[in-house]
Design an enzyme around this catalytic site. Sequence first.
Site, PDB file in Angstrom:
ATOM      1  CB  THR A  26      -0.920   0.094   1.241  1.00 18.00           C
ATOM      2  OG1 THR A  26      -0.102  -0.313   2.368  1.00 18.00           O
ATOM      3  CG2 THR A  26      -2.074  -1.016   1.041  1.00 18.00           C
ATOM      4  CB  ILE A 105      -0.085 -10.446  -8.099  1.00 15.44           C
ATOM      5  CG1 ILE A 105      -0.912  -9.237  -8.193  1.00 15.44           C
ATOM      6  CG2 ILE A 105      -0.756 -11.576  -7.604  1.00 15.44           C
ATOM      7  CD1 ILE A 105      -2.292  -9.588  -8.715  1.00 15.44           C
ATOM      8  CG  ASP A 106       3.301  -5.928  -5.782  1.00 13.12           C
ATOM      9  OD1 ASP A 106       4.481  -6.265  -5.653  1.00 13.12           O
ATOM     10  OD2 ASP A 106       2.675  -5.408  -5.139  1.00 13.12           O
ATOM     11  CG  HIS A 121      -2.551 -15.137  -4.309  1.00 13.23           C
ATOM     12  ND1 HIS A 121      -3.060 -14.085  -3.258  1.00 13.23           N
ATOM     13  CD2 HIS A 121      -2.469 -16.308  -3.672  1.00 13.23           C
ATOM     14  CE1 HIS A 121      -3.594 -14.898  -2.272  1.00 13.23           C
ATOM     15  NE2 HIS A 121      -3.378 -16.161  -2.685  1.00 13.23           N
ATOM     16  CB  ILE A 232       4.407  -3.153   7.062  1.00 15.69           C
ATOM     17  CG1 ILE A 232       5.674  -4.210   7.160  1.00 15.69           C
ATOM     18  CG2 ILE A 232       3.938  -2.971   5.547  1.00 15.69           C
ATOM     19  CD1 ILE A 232       5.411  -5.380   7.431  1.00 15.69           C
TER      20      ILE A 232
END
Length: 250
Positions: A26, A105-106, A121, A232
Amino acid sequence: MAYEELTAVLKDARNLVFFGGAGVSTASGIPDFRSADGLYNQRYGRLLSPEEMISHSFFMRDPEDFFSFYKEKLVYPSAQPNGCHKALAKLEKMGICKAVVTQNIDGLHQKAGSKTVYELHGSVLRNYCMKCRKFFDADYVMNAKGVPRCDRCNGIVKPDVVLYEEALDQDVMNDAVRAIAKADTLIIGGTSLVVYPAAGLIHYFRGKKLVLINKSATQADTMADLVIRDDIARVMEEAVAALGQDVSGE
Ligand code: ZN
């Protein structure tokens, strides 16, 4: 100073595994797709949830709408690694972090420099023709008008992403389980641990320190040796910076 407890854990760690969810990305401007508004689909006459939009059956039934949602909500070509990705790459270089297990998935962990990354994923960076298996990068899919088609056989090009209703890649899953089972330290971050398989993977951990870093409480908080409720990216960046003061960065 704020995260000296985490720095102390990292100092002791010899075999660290990091398990991360959507919250890890994020800070790179990639929102959790589950927070995306469902799309009103004319043909079906109802509001589809994000999960329905990226399900296998929807992909097969309506690739046109699948790709419009996919391109808008799942692929972020200009996203850059944040403090958490970079901290983990540094920890790997220092020989502390042995594996990153991610639900994202980036591809940002690899972009930051991490080598051992298990993508539960899949990745938007890999795409394959469903007919002839020719490989295509993310740009090819993003630049295609509508449904991306193979330039060799005209088959549909499908992202190497695990859609809802599809099974996880068993090899990737096994590697993740093996890494977690061997770890002496497990950091779980940016996930509320409600989505399978996150909740299940934690049970393979037999090491001594379990750390949870998430903005909100998780089901596993009571199991953890250290719980940090904060962003985080900042937590990891600061903790590793404190750890690595005598180690030259990248
Ligand atoms: Zn093809």
